[in-house]
Scaffold this motif. Structure first.
Motif, PDB file in Angstrom:
ATOM      1  N   THR A  61       0.946  -1.176   0.108  1.00  9.12           N
ATOM      2  CA  THR A  61       0.039  -0.137   0.072  1.00  9.12           C
ATOM      3  C   THR A  61       1.027   1.353  -0.148  1.00  9.12           C
ATOM      4  O   THR A  61       1.917   1.286   0.644  1.00  9.12           O
ATOM      5  CB  THR A  61      -0.886   0.026   1.070  1.00  9.12           C
ATOM      6  OG1 THR A  61      -1.307  -1.263   1.443  1.00  9.12           O
ATOM      7  CG2 THR A  61      -2.244   0.936   1.046  1.00  9.12           C
ATOM      8  N   CYS A  62       0.685   2.458  -0.821  1.00  5.36           N
ATOM      9  CA  CYS A  62       1.303   3.285  -1.044  1.00  5.36           C
ATOM     10  C   CYS A  62       0.539   4.578  -0.943  1.00  5.36           C
ATOM     11  O   CYS A  62      -0.559   4.623  -1.584  1.00  5.36           O
ATOM     12  CB  CYS A  62       2.269   3.216  -2.284  1.00  5.36           C
ATOM     13  SG  CYS A  62       3.440   4.480  -2.295  1.00  5.36           S
ATOM     14  N   GLU A  63       0.903   5.633  -0.064  1.00  9.93           N
ATOM     15  CA  GLU A  63       0.157   6.851  -0.347  1.00  9.93           C
ATOM     16  C   GLU A  63       0.559   7.940  -1.284  1.00  9.93           C
ATOM     17  O   GLU A  63       1.637   8.301  -1.279  1.00  9.93           O
ATOM     18  CB  GLU A  63       0.201   7.657   1.189  1.00  9.93           C
ATOM     19  CG  GLU A  63      -0.445   6.836   2.256  1.00  9.93           C
ATOM     20  CD  GLU A  63      -0.588   7.636   3.662  1.00  9.93           C
ATOM     21  OE1 GLU A  63       0.413   8.724   3.856  1.00  9.93           O
ATOM     22  OE2 GLU A  63      -1.382   7.495   4.324  1.00  9.93           O
ATOM     23  N   LEU A  64      -0.137   7.970  -2.185  1.00 13.86           N
ATOM     24  CA  LEU A  64       0.081   8.836  -3.327  1.00 13.86           C
ATOM     25  C   LEU A  64      -1.096   9.919  -3.652  1.00 13.86           C
ATOM     26  O   LEU A  64      -1.829   9.844  -4.661  1.00 13.86           O
ATOM     27  CB  LEU A  64       0.509   8.150  -4.724  1.00 13.86           C
ATOM     28  CG  LEU A  64       1.776   7.111  -4.440  1.00 13.86           C
ATOM     29  CD1 LEU A  64       1.510   6.082  -5.829  1.00 13.86           C
ATOM     30  CD2 LEU A  64       2.848   7.781  -4.393  1.00 13.86           C
ATOM     31  N   PRO A  65      -1.110  10.956  -2.783  1.00 12.90           N
ATOM     32  CA  PRO A  65      -2.285  11.780  -2.892  1.00 12.90           C
ATOM     33  C   PRO A  65      -1.874  12.789  -4.106  1.00 12.90           C
ATOM     34  O   PRO A  65      -0.828  13.129  -4.190  1.00 12.90           O
ATOM     35  CB  PRO A  65      -2.153  12.570  -1.670  1.00 12.90           C
ATOM     36  CG  PRO A  65      -0.714  12.588  -1.238  1.00 12.90           C
ATOM     37  CD  PRO A  65      -0.380  11.126  -1.557  1.00 12.90           C
ATOM     38  N   GLY A  66      -2.897  12.933  -4.712  1.00 12.06           N
ATOM     39  CA  GLY A  66      -2.846  14.002  -6.124  1.00 12.06           C
ATOM     40  C   GLY A  66      -2.169  13.383  -7.325  1.00 12.06           C
ATOM     41  O   GLY A  66      -2.110  13.974  -8.397  1.00 12.06           O
ATOM     42  N   LEU A  67      -1.756  11.830  -7.110  1.00 10.03           N
ATOM     43  CA  LEU A  67      -1.350  11.237  -8.381  1.00 10.03           C
ATOM     44  C   LEU A  67      -2.453  10.464  -9.299  1.00 10.03           C
ATOM     45  O   LEU A  67      -3.348   9.906  -8.634  1.00 10.03           O
ATOM     46  CB  LEU A  67      -0.319  10.371  -8.264  1.00 10.03           C
ATOM     47  CG  LEU A  67       1.085  10.978  -8.129  1.00 10.03           C
ATOM     48  CD1 LEU A  67       1.451  11.670  -6.600  1.00 10.03           C
ATOM     49  CD2 LEU A  67       2.333   9.830  -8.473  1.00 10.03           C
ATOM     50  N   GLU A  68      -2.308  10.322 -10.516  1.00 11.94           N
ATOM     51  CA  GLU A  68      -3.249   9.705 -11.522  1.00 11.94           C
ATOM     52  C   GLU A  68      -2.635   8.339 -11.817  1.00 11.94           C
ATOM     53  O   GLU A  68      -1.353   8.316 -11.802  1.00 11.94           O
ATOM     54  CB  GLU A  68      -3.737  10.560 -12.506  1.00 11.94           C
ATOM     55  CG  GLU A  68      -4.970  11.785 -12.208  1.00 11.94           C
ATOM     56  CD  GLU A  68      -5.014  12.531 -13.077  1.00 11.94           C
ATOM     57  OE1 GLU A  68      -4.941  12.430 -14.174  1.00 11.94           O
ATOM     58  OE2 GLU A  68      -5.369  13.851 -12.755  1.00 11.94           O
ATOM     59  N   GLU A  69      -3.403   7.575 -12.442  1.00  5.81           N
ATOM     60  CA  GLU A  69      -2.841   6.402 -13.048  1.00  5.81           C
ATOM     61  C   GLU A  69      -1.699   6.432 -13.686  1.00  5.81           C
ATOM     62  O   GLU A  69      -0.617   5.729 -13.784  1.00  5.81           O
ATOM     63  CB  GLU A  69      -4.094   5.592 -13.484  1.00  5.81           C
ATOM     64  CG  GLU A  69      -4.678   4.753 -12.776  1.00  5.81           C
ATOM     65  CD  GLU A  69      -6.404   5.761 -12.410  1.00  5.81           C
ATOM     66  OE1 GLU A  69      -6.148   6.729 -12.721  1.00  5.81           O
ATOM     67  OE2 GLU A  69      -7.260   4.927 -12.004  1.00  5.81           O
ATOM     68  N   LYS A  70      -1.695   7.567 -14.726  1.00  4.57           N
ATOM     69  CA  LYS A  70      -0.761   7.596 -15.775  1.00  4.57           C
ATOM     70  C   LYS A  70       0.684   8.090 -15.276  1.00  4.57           C
ATOM     71  O   LYS A  70       1.530   8.241 -15.737  1.00  4.57           O
ATOM     72  CB  LYS A  70      -1.245   8.526 -16.768  1.00  4.57           C
ATOM     73  CG  LYS A  70      -1.542   9.944 -16.500  1.00  4.57           C
ATOM     74  CD  LYS A  70      -2.069  10.869 -17.539  1.00  4.57           C
ATOM     75  CE  LYS A  70      -2.616  12.113 -17.238  1.00  4.57           C
ATOM     76  NZ  LYS A  70      -2.034  12.877 -16.244  1.00  4.57           N
ATOM     77  N   ASP A  71       0.496   8.784 -13.771  1.00  4.89           N
ATOM     78  CA  ASP A  71       1.848   9.084 -13.333  1.00  4.89           C
ATOM     79  C   ASP A  71       2.627   7.923 -12.593  1.00  4.89           C
ATOM     80  O   ASP A  71       3.710   8.095 -12.232  1.00  4.89           O
ATOM     81  CB  ASP A  71       1.534  10.233 -12.219  1.00  4.89           C
ATOM     82  CG  ASP A  71       0.601  11.445 -12.798  1.00  4.89           C
ATOM     83  OD1 ASP A  71       0.986  11.544 -13.998  1.00  4.89           O
ATOM     84  OD2 ASP A  71      -0.214  12.026 -12.114  1.00  4.89           O
ATOM     85  N   ILE A  72       1.865   6.940 -12.370  1.00  8.30           N
ATOM     86  CA  ILE A  72       2.542   5.928 -11.537  1.00  8.30           C
ATOM     87  C   ILE A  72       2.881   4.692 -12.614  1.00  8.30           C
ATOM     88  O   ILE A  72       2.372   4.378 -13.377  1.00  8.30           O
ATOM     89  CB  ILE A  72       1.732   5.700 -10.573  1.00  8.30           C
ATOM     90  CG1 ILE A  72       1.076   6.460  -9.780  1.00  8.30           C
ATOM     91  CG2 ILE A  72       2.262   4.401  -9.643  1.00  8.30           C
ATOM     92  CD1 ILE A  72      -0.022   6.405  -8.743  1.00  8.30           C
TER      93      ILE A  72
END
Lengths: 153, 118
Positions: A61-72
């Motif tokens: 589990t990773c906290e990535l607020p503000g990111l979208e699928e394409k950013d990851i």
């Protein structure tokens, strides 16, 4: 001319710096610490993760607020899982100023060596409310097996 | 120290926040991963702007080998002054980021003064 942060307030006490260092390191190990933006070490741009070993799978589990699928970007090579991504800044405003900036932007990468091989075909990742969850099912043959041994007289 | 811990247990931790200010409004960007629209509560009590976010955590059975994510709920209070228009507060939540825009009242906005020829 560069501005130098005036850290050592007491020039005549050489231990002040040591105490400050001690305090700052203690601060890092405080369990309940609030987000701090100042200190000896810059706030590193690595998002917080949880890695849980379940019976049949591993969950990251990773906290990535503000990111979208394409950013990851999630990738796996043998048993090394890599989470990569870039967090962009809000760009719409030009006029105005920031009073406070506690969030981080930029790219990050986290690499995790998995304790055993996983079934790379069945890995699923889901991003929801700024939390990325990757489920890595364990391979059948790497699960502990019970083997009955017949004992002959 | 113990008091601080007790307080946090009740109220939660503040979310990392960016505060941006321009002529029209003050915008707060709060990072609240795991908070949904239903679990977010923002209210204004006189001079206090109170933000509460309940973190939805997926219960996963197993052994934690790395545990960096804190499961605290979010709580943050800000004092706002009279320059903020109480009727012009908007909040949007997307991908775990709350964008809270507080409008500045008309009389506080910079304005041009028309010069009339005498």
């Amino acid at each position: 001319m560069a501005l130098v942060k005036w850290k050592n307030r007491n020039l005549y006490d050489p231990w002040t710096e040591m105490r400050t260092l001690q305090d700052e390191i203690n601060e890092l190990f405080r369990n309940d610490r609030l987000p701090v933006t100042t200190g000896l070490f810059d706030r590193s741009v690595t998002p917080a993760i949880d890695f849980i070993e379940g019976e049949d799978d591993f969950t990251v589990t990773c906290e990535l607020p503000g990111l979208e699928e394409k950013d990851i970007d999630v990738s796996i090579a043998s048993n090394v899982l890599t989470l990569k991504g870039t967090k962009k800044t809000e760009e719409e405003q030009k006029k105005g100023k920031y009073y406070k900036k506690e969030s981080w932007t930029g790219s990050f990468q986290r690499t995790l060596a998995l304790p055993q091989t996983v079934d790379s075909e069945k890995i699923s990742a889901q991003l929801k409310n700024g939390i990325l969850q990757v489920v890595l099912p364990k391979k059948e043959d790497s699960k502990p097996k019970q083997i009955t041994v017949e004992i002959k007289e | 120290m113990s008091d601080e811990k007790e307080l946090q247990k009740v109220k939660g931790v503040p979310a990392p926040c960016d505060i941006f200010h321009d002529n029209e409004s003050v915008i707060l960007y709060l990072e609240m991963p795991g908070v949904t629209k239903e679990n977010l509560q923002i209210r204004v009590d006189k001079d206090l702007l109170i933000i509460d976010g309940k973190k939805e955590t997926a219960d996963i059975e197993g052994k934690y080998m790395i545990h960096e994510i804190r499961n605290n709920d979010f709580h943050q209070e800000y004092t706002i002054d009279d320059t903020i228009d109480r009727n012009n507060i908007n909040a949007v939540i997307k991908n775990g980021i709350v964008t809270l825009s507080l409008g500045v009242i008309e009389s506080e906005k910079p304005r041009k003064i028309q010069i009339t020829a005498g």
